[in-house]
Design an enzyme around this catalytic site. Structure first.
Site, PDB file in Angstrom:
ATOM      1  N   GLN A 128       1.345  -0.733  -0.114  1.00 52.15           N
ATOM      2  CA  GLN A 128      -0.096  -0.143   0.197  1.00 52.15           C
ATOM      3  C   GLN A 128       0.882   1.134  -0.004  1.00 52.15           C
ATOM      4  OE1 GLN A 128      -2.175   0.724   3.069  1.00 52.15           O
ATOM      5  NE2 GLN A 128      -4.107   1.585   3.080  1.00 52.15           N
ATOM      6  N   SER A 131       0.506   6.672   2.287  1.00 55.29           N
ATOM      7  CA  SER A 131       1.417   7.372   3.208  1.00 55.29           C
ATOM      8  C   SER A 131       2.895   8.180   2.913  1.00 55.29           C
ATOM      9  CB  SER A 131       1.740   7.070   4.531  1.00 55.29           C
ATOM     10  OG  SER A 131       0.837   6.288   5.621  1.00 55.29           O
ATOM     11  N   GLU A 246     -14.532  -8.548   5.148  1.00 57.08           N
ATOM     12  CA  GLU A 246     -12.785  -8.250   5.299  1.00 57.08           C
ATOM     13  C   GLU A 246     -12.197  -7.892   6.869  1.00 57.08           C
ATOM     14  OE1 GLU A 246     -10.961 -10.111   2.932  1.00 57.08           O
ATOM     15  OE2 GLU A 246     -12.185  -9.894   1.165  1.00 57.08           O
TER      16      GLU A 246
HETATM   17  C1  LIG Z   1       2.638  -0.878  12.011  1.00 51.57           C
HETATM   18  C2  LIG Z   1       2.865   0.540  10.585  1.00 51.57           C
HETATM   19  C3  LIG Z   1       2.137  -0.173   9.446  1.00 51.57           C
HETATM   20  C4  LIG Z   1       2.216   0.774   7.802  1.00 51.57           C
HETATM   21  N1  LIG Z   1       1.692  -0.180   7.164  1.00 51.57           N
HETATM   22  C5  LIG Z   1       2.027   1.585   6.757  1.00 51.57           C
HETATM   23  C6  LIG Z   1       1.267   0.821   4.929  1.00 51.57           C
HETATM   24  O1  LIG Z   1       1.407  -0.234   4.284  1.00 51.57           O
HETATM   25  N2  LIG Z   1       1.131   1.809   3.754  1.00 51.57           N
HETATM   26  C7  LIG Z   1       1.051   3.285   4.286  1.00 51.57           C
HETATM   27  O2  LIG Z   1       0.608   3.687   4.172  1.00 51.57           O
HETATM   28  N3  LIG Z   1       1.034   3.606   5.261  1.00 51.57           N
HETATM   29  C8  LIG Z   1       1.434   2.928   6.566  1.00 51.57           C
HETATM   30  N4  LIG Z   1       1.663   3.304   7.893  1.00 51.57           N
HETATM   31  C9  LIG Z   1       1.344   4.689   7.689  1.00 51.57           C
HETATM   32  C10 LIG Z   1       0.631   4.709   8.950  1.00 51.57           C
HETATM   33  O3  LIG Z   1      -0.054   4.936   8.233  1.00 51.57           O
HETATM   34  C11 LIG Z   1       0.825   6.379   9.519  1.00 51.57           C
HETATM   35  O4  LIG Z   1       2.004   6.227   9.853  1.00 51.57           O
HETATM   36  C12 LIG Z   1      -0.625   6.610   9.917  1.00 51.57           C
HETATM   37  O5  LIG Z   1      -1.468   7.278   9.360  1.00 51.57           O
HETATM   38  C13 LIG Z   1       0.324   8.234  10.765  1.00 51.57           C
HETATM   39  O6  LIG Z   1       0.651   8.651  10.273  1.00 51.57           O
HETATM   40  P1  LIG Z   1       1.653   9.526  10.545  1.00 51.57           P
HETATM   41  O7  LIG Z   1       2.794   8.588  10.672  1.00 51.57           O
HETATM   42  O8  LIG Z   1       1.934  10.763   9.616  1.00 51.57           O
HETATM   43  O9  LIG Z   1       1.243  10.311  11.802  1.00 51.57           O
HETATM   44  P2  LIG Z   1       0.897  12.249  11.693  1.00 51.57           P
HETATM   45  O10 LIG Z   1      -0.467  11.835  10.909  1.00 51.57           O
HETATM   46  O11 LIG Z   1       1.543  12.730  11.885  1.00 51.57           O
HETATM   47  O12 LIG Z   1       0.198  11.673  13.386  1.00 51.57           O
HETATM   48  C14 LIG Z   1       1.314  12.467  14.765  1.00 51.57           C
HETATM   49  C15 LIG Z   1       1.071  12.891  15.174  1.00 51.57           C
HETATM   50  O13 LIG Z   1      -0.383  13.122  15.419  1.00 51.57           O
HETATM   51  C16 LIG Z   1      -1.493  12.980  15.905  1.00 51.57           C
HETATM   52  N5  LIG Z   1      -2.729  13.569  15.452  1.00 51.57           N
HETATM   53  C17 LIG Z   1      -2.496  13.334  14.101  1.00 51.57           C
HETATM   54  N6  LIG Z   1      -3.541  13.983  13.590  1.00 51.57           N
HETATM   55  C18 LIG Z   1      -4.569  14.148  14.531  1.00 51.57           C
HETATM   56  C19 LIG Z   1      -6.190  15.022  14.374  1.00 51.57           C
HETATM   57  N7  LIG Z   1      -7.457  15.085  14.256  1.00 51.57           N
HETATM   58  N8  LIG Z   1      -6.383  14.366  15.942  1.00 51.57           N
HETATM   59  C20 LIG Z   1      -5.860  13.971  17.428  1.00 51.57           C
HETATM   60  N9  LIG Z   1      -4.746  13.639  17.050  1.00 51.57           N
HETATM   61  C21 LIG Z   1      -3.687  13.780  15.397  1.00 51.57           C
HETATM   62  C22 LIG Z   1      -1.869  11.231  15.553  1.00 51.57           C
HETATM   63  O14 LIG Z   1      -2.516  10.398  15.961  1.00 51.57           O
HETATM   64  C23 LIG Z   1      -0.208  11.172  16.182  1.00 51.57           C
HETATM   65  O15 LIG Z   1      -0.245  10.833  17.538  1.00 51.57           O
HETATM   66  C24 LIG Z   1       1.568   2.277   9.143  1.00 51.57           C
HETATM   67  C25 LIG Z   1       2.707   2.566   9.637  1.00 51.57           C
HETATM   68  C26 LIG Z   1       2.943   1.408  10.943  1.00 51.57           C
HETATM   69  C27 LIG Z   1       2.903   1.889  12.266  1.00 51.57           C
END
Ligand SMILES: Cc1cc2nc3c(=O)[nH]c(=O)nc-3n(C[C@H](O)[C@H](O)[C@H](O)COP(=O)(O)OP(=O)(O)OC[C@H]3O[C@@H](n4cnc5c(N)ncnc54)[C@H](O)[C@@H]3O)c2cc1C
Length: 396
Positions: A128, A131, A246
């Site tokens: 996927q 991100s 799913e």
């Molecule tokens: C084990 C794992 C597998 C993953 N696999 C994939 C994958 O296969 N493909 C892919 O595309 N991505 C993948 N990801 C990425 C994942 O989707 C993102 O890490 C996740 O969506 C959070 O985005 P970010 O890391 O940019 O954090 P941010 O969005 O920058 O968030 C940082 C912090 O701010 C908080 N926050 C942000 N917005 C809000 C809000 N509106 N209200 C309250 N709090 C908020 C978050 O909860 C977090 O604590 C994976 C991540 C992990 C850990």
């Protein structure tokens, strides 16, 4: 919708004849223990997935037309329980649960025929690409662009945290086809060959020392327009598709897995003479209650599908329950084992090849992947409790 109404729905009884047939198949064809050499694990898992597919035991909720089993919910529950019990490997990559429902619902007949069966058989690993470094929770701000040139798109940008990225053959990606400011209105859903010229995959090392994730760079990657799913700029709506089946099956599989993991931890504590300690017993009772709640909630998700045709907010509650549970059970296991629980798997005194320590490290990420806990809480707040929508997030 209210939680009370969903809880009223009864889930059909599992079917014993089907369970017996499946058990016999799993006994006859079980792939054995995973190879120790990580390089052998991918072909070993692919071999198992092909065996499942070739014998008609792959894709419990998938349409038969694409090689699936098209099982009833009751049979899907039996299927997930038996797979967890047999400890056989699950699907490779993330395509099966995320891309496949989208292709089944929105793909052309030609796309379905070309992509679905090889994905289910494990011939090609789908990963996927959503991100990006500046677009995680706020995915509509993604910046990877796809510029149209005749019957091709030219893709430039970067994805990050792609699970199983290093093993990926196909990337299902969200890309910007609209203007920079178009947010969710200018996103398209593209299927990109991970081995195409201009695609660079760099594995990222995680806390456990493994390479679960990768970052992926696109440098003038040419993708046929025919490999776009759905209409141009309609990718956001598509990306939100998932078959309730799913999700429900996934929650059930995890419920069944954690039921087994908790029993194994109890056995370990019993062997070590720790089950007489009242504080240890207290922690086990708490986990026992929670693993049962997880199971009931997964059944409630299925009940919601049977009653209304969608999983509803119970699936967000499932994720919250499961992610907190899996962190807590591993933390408790590491506490229980004391200093021995902190030994790496090559140490002679390591307990059960450090599985609890590795689980402890691995599950730190559980509350981030597939939507952070905060985002899931927002979903529950809005969809279950009816609180106002978060103004910082795109409309649902
Ligand atoms: C084990 C794992 C597998 C993953 N696999 C994939 C994958 O296969 N493909 C892919 O595309 N991505 C993948 N990801 C990425 C994942 O989707 C993102 O890490 C996740 O969506 C959070 O985005 P970010 O890391 O940019 O954090 P941010 O969005 O920058 O968030 C940082 C912090 O701010 C908080 N926050 C942000 N917005 C809000 C809000 N509106 N209200 C309250 N709090 C908020 C978050 O909860 C977090 O604590 C994976 C991540 C992990 C850990």
């Amino acid at each position: 919708m209210t939680l009370e109404r969903e809880a009223d729905v009864t889930v059909p009884e599992p079917d014993d004849a089907f369970r017996a047939r499946l058990r016999e198949f799993l006994t006859l064809h079980h792939p054995g223990r995973p190879p120790k050499d990580p390089r052998e694990r991918l072909p070993w898992t692919k071999g198992w997935l092909a065996t499942l597919f070739d014998h008609g035991y792959a894709g419990p909720s998938w349409p038969r037309e694409f090689g699936g089993m098209e099982l009833s919910f009751a049979h899907q529950m039996v299927y997930t329980e038996e797979m967890a019990r047999a400890r056989v490997p699950g699907p490779l990559g993330t395509g099966l649960n995320i891309a496949a429902p989208t292709i089944i619902k929105y793909g052309s007949q030609q796309q379905k025929e070309r992509w679905l069966a090889p994905m289910l058989r494990g011939d090609l690993v789908w990963v996927q690409g959503y991100s990006e470094p500046e677009a995680g929770s706020d995915l509509p701000s993604l910046r990877t662009t796809a510029r149209r040139e005749g019957d091709e798109y030219v893709v430039n940008g970067q994805k990050v945290w792609t699970s199983h990225g290093a093993d990926g053959d196909v990337i299902f990606a969200l890309v910007r086809t609209g203007t920079r400011e178009s947010r969710q209105k200018g996103i398209s859903y593209l299927i990109i060959d991970a081995h195409a010229p201009g695609v660079q995959v760099r594995p990222l090392r995680d806390l456990t020392g493994g390479h679960l994730f990768a970052e992926i760079f696109f440098d003038d990657v040419r993708v046929p327009v025919a490999d776009r799913v759905g209409d141009e700029n309609d990718g956001w709506r598509l990306a939100r598709t998932s078959l309730g089946h799913e999700r429900a099956a996934g929650a059930l599989l995890q419920a069944a897995n954690y039921r087994r993991v908790l029993t194994e931890l109890e056995e370990l504590a019993r062997e070590r003479g720790q089950l007489t300690d009242p504080l240890v017993r207290d922690r086990f009772v708490d986990l026992e209650i929670r693993v049962r709640i997880i199971r009931f909630n997964a059944e409630r998700t299925i009940g919601g599908i049977l009653a209304r045709g969608d999983a509803g907010a119970a699936s967000s509650v499932s994720r919250l329950l499961i992610t907190a549970f899996e962190q807590d059970i591993h933390e408790f296991a590491v506490d229980l084992l004391g200093p021995a629980g902190l030994l790496g798997k090559s140490a002679p005194q390591a307990v059960q090849r450090s599985r609890w320590l590795l689980g402890f490290l691995r599950t730190r990420a559980s509350t981030i992947g597939a939507g952070t806990t905060e985002i899931q809480l927002n979903t529950v707040a809005e969809q279950v409790l009816g609180l106002p929508h978060d103004p910082g997030m795109p409309p649902r």
